[in-house]
Structure formats: C-alpha cells, structure tokens
Design a protein around this motif. Structure first.
Motif, PDB file in Angstrom:
ATOM      1  N   GLY A   1     -15.444  19.669   5.245  1.00 30.38           N
ATOM      2  CA  GLY A   1     -14.243  20.402   5.601  1.00 30.38           C
ATOM      3  C   GLY A   1     -12.969  19.777   5.083  1.00 30.38           C
ATOM      4  N   LEU A   2     -11.895  20.559   5.130  1.00 29.38           N
ATOM      5  CA  LEU A   2     -10.545  20.103   4.827  1.00 29.38           C
ATOM      6  C   LEU A   2      -9.635  20.501   5.976  1.00 29.38           C
ATOM      7  CD1 LEU A   2     -10.039  21.046   1.061  1.00 29.38           C
ATOM      8  CD2 LEU A   2     -10.203  18.726   2.020  1.00 29.38           C
TER       9      LEU A   2
ATOM     10  N   MET B   1       0.845  -1.177   0.000  1.00 33.17           N
ATOM     11  CA  MET B   1       0.000   0.000   0.000  1.00 33.17           C
ATOM     12  C   MET B   1       0.883   1.230   0.000  1.00 33.17           C
ATOM     13  SD  MET B   1      -3.090   0.806   2.570  1.00 33.17           S
ATOM     14  CE  MET B   1      -4.271   1.124   1.329  1.00 33.17           C
ATOM     15  N   GLY B   2       0.357   2.412  -0.342  1.00 26.85           N
ATOM     16  CA  GLY B   2       1.139   3.647  -0.428  1.00 26.85           C
ATOM     17  C   GLY B   2       1.519   4.186   0.932  1.00 26.85           C
ATOM     18  N   ALA B   3       1.803   5.470   0.975  1.00 31.11           N
ATOM     19  CA  ALA B   3       2.277   6.105   2.195  1.00 31.11           C
ATOM     20  C   ALA B   3       1.241   5.991   3.308  1.00 31.11           C
ATOM     21  CB  ALA B   3       2.563   7.579   1.919  1.00 31.11           C
ATOM     22  N   ASN B   4       1.746   5.740   4.536  1.00 31.12           N
ATOM     23  CA  ASN B   4       0.877   5.703   5.703  1.00 31.12           C
ATOM     24  C   ASN B   4       0.452   7.133   6.042  1.00 31.12           C
ATOM     25  OD1 ASN B   4       0.039   5.705   8.524  1.00 31.12           O
ATOM     26  ND2 ASN B   4       0.716   3.570   8.510  1.00 31.12           N
ATOM     27  N   PHE B   5      -0.867   7.366   6.143  1.00 32.86           N
ATOM     28  CA  PHE B   5      -1.345   8.727   6.349  1.00 32.86           C
ATOM     29  C   PHE B   5      -1.235   9.183   7.803  1.00 32.86           C
ATOM     30  CE2 PHE B   5      -4.349   9.276   2.479  1.00 32.86           C
ATOM     31  CZ  PHE B   5      -3.284   9.019   1.653  1.00 32.86           C
ATOM     32  N   ASN B   6      -0.959   8.261   8.711  1.00 35.99           N
ATOM     33  CA  ASN B   6      -0.752   8.602  10.112  1.00 35.99           C
ATOM     34  C   ASN B   6      -1.976   9.278  10.715  1.00 35.99           C
ATOM     35  OD1 ASN B   6       0.095   9.414  12.660  1.00 35.99           O
ATOM     36  ND2 ASN B   6       2.198   9.778  11.957  1.00 35.99           N
TER      37      ASN B   6
ATOM     38  N   GLY C   1      -8.072  10.431   4.813  1.00 35.29           N
ATOM     39  CA  GLY C   1      -6.891  11.113   4.317  1.00 35.29           C
ATOM     40  C   GLY C   1      -6.918  11.242   2.811  1.00 35.29           C
ATOM     41  N   ILE C   2      -6.518  12.411   2.323  1.00 32.97           N
ATOM     42  CA  ILE C   2      -6.365  12.631   0.877  1.00 32.97           C
ATOM     43  C   ILE C   2      -4.917  12.394   0.470  1.00 32.97           C
ATOM     44  CG2 ILE C   2      -6.545  14.344  -0.962  1.00 32.97           C
ATOM     45  CD1 ILE C   2      -8.809  15.635   0.586  1.00 32.97           C
ATOM     46  N   ASN C   3      -4.023  12.858   1.304  1.00 31.18           N
ATOM     47  CA  ASN C   3      -2.595  12.583   1.171  1.00 31.18           C
ATOM     48  C   ASN C   3      -2.002  12.584   2.580  1.00 31.18           C
ATOM     49  OD1 ASN C   3      -1.805  15.316   1.898  1.00 31.18           O
ATOM     50  ND2 ASN C   3      -2.447  15.930  -0.157  1.00 31.18           N
TER      51      ASN C   3
ATOM     52  N   GLU D   1      -4.322   3.344   8.403  1.00 33.76           N
ATOM     53  CA  GLU D   1      -3.289   3.570   7.392  1.00 33.76           C
ATOM     54  C   GLU D   1      -3.678   4.612   6.356  1.00 33.76           C
ATOM     55  OE1 GLU D   1      -5.208  -0.519   6.462  1.00 33.76           O
ATOM     56  OE2 GLU D   1      -4.691   0.717   8.210  1.00 33.76           O
ATOM     57  N   ILE D   2      -4.964   4.928   6.212  1.00 39.95           N
ATOM     58  CA  ILE D   2      -5.384   6.015   5.317  1.00 39.95           C
ATOM     59  C   ILE D   2      -6.189   7.074   6.086  1.00 39.95           C
ATOM     60  CG2 ILE D   2      -5.357   4.603   3.233  1.00 39.95           C
ATOM     61  CD1 ILE D   2      -8.440   4.471   3.428  1.00 39.95           C
ATOM     62  N   ALA D   3      -6.082   7.044   7.418  1.00 43.59           N
ATOM     63  CA  ALA D   3      -6.760   8.020   8.280  1.00 43.59           C
ATOM     64  C   ALA D   3      -8.272   8.037   8.068  1.00 43.59           C
ATOM     65  CB  ALA D   3      -6.188   9.415   8.066  1.00 43.59           C
ATOM     66  N   LEU D   4      -8.837   6.880   7.734  1.00 39.12           N
ATOM     67  CA  LEU D   4     -10.279   6.792   7.515  1.00 39.12           C
ATOM     68  C   LEU D   4     -10.981   6.443   8.818  1.00 39.12           C
ATOM     69  CD1 LEU D   4     -12.152   5.231   4.542  1.00 39.12           C
ATOM     70  CD2 LEU D   4     -12.895   4.722   6.877  1.00 39.12           C
TER      71      LEU D   4
END
Length: 470
Positions: free
Chosen positions: A373-374, A1-6, A320-322, A271-274
C-alpha cells in the motif's frame, strides 16, 4: 540526514488503511490478527468495526459415476455467503521509555455459509433420490428395496445359512443389508428436514495481553509477547444429496476458552518513518463440548471434540518515501493444511467405509497473504491510502462449507484528525474471489463456484497522546 519524515503524522495515513483490513478468504481466517495498535507511539486506543458482504454462488454437480474429481454442471446454487461483521479493540500505553503494555481484542477465525434453493445442498424430501445416491444403485427405489432387496437379503442371512453362501457372499450380503437400511434412514432424514439447507457458522474471540521491552542505543528495537485467551463455538448442518448418507447430520459445538501465546520483535527508525515487526502466534488447543445427531446411523450423542486453531506469522512493514508519503507491506502465513475439525460421531461412522475416519473440515494447503500500500498525508489533519492484496487460498478443491480459493483485492481509505488526539478513519476493499470446486470430506467434488466477488467496509475511532518520560 535529510528531512525528518515525522512518524506520527505519517501513521495518520497508515491507520486509515487498517480500518478496512479484513481477513483472508483462506481457511477460516477473518481478522488477519493485526497487532499494529500495540506498535503505535505513546498512549493509543482504537475501536474498529468491519462489515463484509460477499457473493459466493455456483452450481452443484450433476455427474454420476466413480470419478471423484469429475464435474458436470447441475442446478444453480444461489449466494451462500452470509454477510458478517466483527469488532476489533486495542489499547496500549508506555510504562516508561523501555516498557509498554497493551490489550487487544479481535475475532480471528470464522465462517458463515447458508445454502438455499433447489440444489443438492438443500433437503428436497425426495426419498428415492437419496436411496439411489446412498446405495449407488440407480435401479433402487424405496418400493424395490422394501419388496425385493430386503426380503432377498434377509433370506440369505437367515440363521443356519440356508442358501449355503460362502463366507465372502455372507459378508457381501451383510454389507448390502446394512447399506439399504442406512439408505432408508437417510431417506427419513431427508424427508424430516425437507426445505432445510446446509449451514455452517463458526465464531472465535481472542483477548491478547502484551508486554513489550525496548532496547538498543536509541530504543529502536523492541521484543514483545504475552498470553492469548480464545473462545470457539460452531454450528454445522449437512443437508441434501451432496452429503449422501450424512444428510441430516447436525453438530453444535459449545463455547469454551483455552489459551495460547504471542511473541514478536520490532524495529523502528522514526526519522524516516520506518517500522518493521515480525509476530508469531501459537496454535491453541481446545477441548469443547459437542452434541451430534447422525440420523442415518441412528445416533444422537453428546461428547467432546478436540480442535486446534492454527498458529500464524505476520510481518508488518512501513517506511517513508518522502515527508508526506508512506509505503506499507504486510505478509501473513497460516498453515491451514495442519487444521481439521474431527467430530467423534461423524468420524466414527465414516470408519465403516474409510478405516482412518473422515474429518468434517480440512484443507490441503497453507495460506499466504500479501498486501502492498501507499499512504499520503494531504493536510496535517487528512490522509488517504490505497492498497492491493493477494491471498493464496487453502487449496482447490476446497470444503463445500467455504468454496473460495483466495482472492485479489484493492482498497481505499481516509483518516481525519478530529482533534490533536482523536481521529476517525474509514475504508473499503473490493475482493475478486478465486474460482473453486467444492468437495465433501470423502474428497468427492460436489459443486463449482466461479466469478464471485465481495466488499468490505471499515470504520475506526482512535485516540493517541504522546508520553514524555524526560
């Protein structure tokens, strides 16, 4: 998987937004009944202070006639919205990697309105104006009803029916006699309360205890629930021509405590801050002491009132978006169309004209609230947020004790980590209130409010520490 969004660092940004999270203008909603403190990772505690200042001004109704919905701009009504503030507290801890406990405090429902000035919601002391309004006869004055109307009716109603009136005529004379006496009592109340304005204050307090249980292969799912203790109190004063014979009415509802419950389910993927959570709060039935004074009916009486605060459903979502940016969404539903305040004396008196009786406060529609929101983490310690929101309101026309039809909002916030565990957040929102016509319990339109706005400010102090059960 890609970067961990923490998840932990991204929620640094998210928490900044909730510092200025305020209630909807719909119904009596205030705090939005946020439970995200319980969804935080590890040991978590927060204290949040929110301040709201709104400008809600308009005009009373100068229309005279039988059309309940007709409106003609009358006298200016200055800002009726009293500024208010409230606190929210939350604490949460993990017992182990499966079970969590938490306690939340908030002030979910409330109202604060105060009329002043030269308008139909302030007692002006004009006895003849009240008599004309209550009787519906523009030719009447106190002198006329004392010297002509009352003597004529007394003669018609003398024992033995000396004027040989039919049963229908006798009933009409009796109704007219009661009507003019009621008008005189209302005029007495208008004079006695001269200078006083219509006023309402409602406050509630909630304490919620929550137990959560995580399950699934990676403990991604959680179910949670618990009891809710709630206190309610209120004061209402109706003054001025807008309320006709009810001018001078006063009610004091003393505080008492009753209980409900909360239940929900959440899902997280760190891992994707979901994180997503769906929370249901039950309605809560109250039986409260009430003292009512209704001058036009010559009644002062203590009793009890049944009030049911509404159930609600909240949906909270983030992802998480990034690695440094988070998208958020919140949806809230409250069925205000099921809510009513029905004081026993006020309702019983109204049955003389409205057989089913009138409630003092009620709403026509349910409330929907949506916020998007963002959140952006600028540095490991600093995050900023922005959001937009929409609240549907609870109908239009709406009660004159809260004449707003929802709002649009825009907010900004920031959070700074003071240490690894302690942080401070601050935020603000600007609100554009929806235009609304105010109505009294008879459904007569009595005012119009347009082009109003307000702002909310919030400050939060929070503590968070990771718990390790390995």
């Amino acid at each position: 998987m890609g970067a961990n969004f923490n998840l932990k660092t991204l929620t640094v940004a998210l928490a900044a937004l909730s510092a200025a999270s305020i209630a909807s203008a719909a119904g009596l909603d205030r705090s939005g009944q946020d439970i995200t403190a319980f969804l935080q990772d590890g040991t978590y505690a927060e204290t949040v202070y929110t301040y709201l200042d709104a400008d809600v001004s308009g005009y009373d109704n100068d229309y005279v006639g039988k059309d309940k919905n007709a409106y003609k701009q009358g006298n200016k009504i200055g800002d009726i919205a009293e500024s208010y503030d409230f606190f929210r507290y939350g604490v949460k801890a993990d017992i182990n990697d499966t079970f969590s406990v938490g306690v939340l405090y908030d002030e979910p429902f409330g109202a604060a309105a105060d009329y002043s000035g030269n308008n139909n919601f302030v007692a002006q002391g004009d006895r003849d104006a009240v008599i004309k309004n209550v009787t519906g006869n523009p030719a009447y004055s106190e002198a006329v009803i004392d010297t002509v109307v009352i003597p004529t009716l007394q003669a018609q109603l003398a024992p033995g029916n000396p004027q040989n009136l039919t049963d229908g005529q006798l009933k009409e004379a009796q109704a007219n006699y009661i009507g003019v006496l009621t008008a005189k009592k209302a005029a007495d109340a208008e004079e006695l309360t001269k200078g006083e304005g219509t006023n309402v204050e409602v406050r509630t307090e909630n304490i919620t205890a929550i137990l959560g249980m995580k399950f699934g292969e990676n403990k991604n799912f959680q179910v949670y629930g618990g009891p809710v203790a709630q206190q309610v109190q209120a004061d209402v004063k109706l003054r001025g021509l807008a309320y006709s014979a009810a001018t001078g009415y006063t009610a004091h509802i003393s505080s008492d405590q009753d209980y409900g419950w909360l239940a929900g389910v959440s899902y997280s993927k760190p891992e994707i801050a979901l994180q997503a959570a769906l929370t249901y709060r039950s309605e809560i039935d109250h039986t409260l002491p009430i003292f009512e004074s209704y001058p036009a009916a010559s009644i002062e009486k203590a009793g009890e009132i049944d009030i049911t605060t509404p159930k609600s459903v909240n949906f909270d979502f983030q992802t998480g978006i990034n690695p440094t940016t988070l998208a958020t969404a919140k949806v809230r539903w409250v069925p205000w169309s099921d809510f009513a305040i029905v004081p026993p004396v006020y309702t019983d008196v109204s049955k003389a004209q409205y057989p089913e009786g009138l409630s003092l406060v009620s709403y026509d529609k349910d409330q929907w609230l949506v916020e998007l929101g963002l959140a952006k983490r600028l540095t490991p310690a600093l995050a900023v947020t922005g959001n937009i929101g929409w609240d549907s309101g609870a109908g239009n026309p709406v009660t004159s004790l809260g004449p707003i039809e929802g709002y649009y909002s825009a907010g900004l916030g920031a959070k700074y980590n003071l240490t690894d565990n302690w942080a401070i957040s601050a935020g603000g929102k600007y609100l554009w209130f929806g235009d609304a016509k105010g109505q009294i319990p008879t459904k007569n339109v009595v005012s119009n409010f347009e082009d109003n706005d307000g702002f909310a400010l919030g400050v939060k102090l929070s503590y968070q520490a990771k718990q390790n059960f390995n």
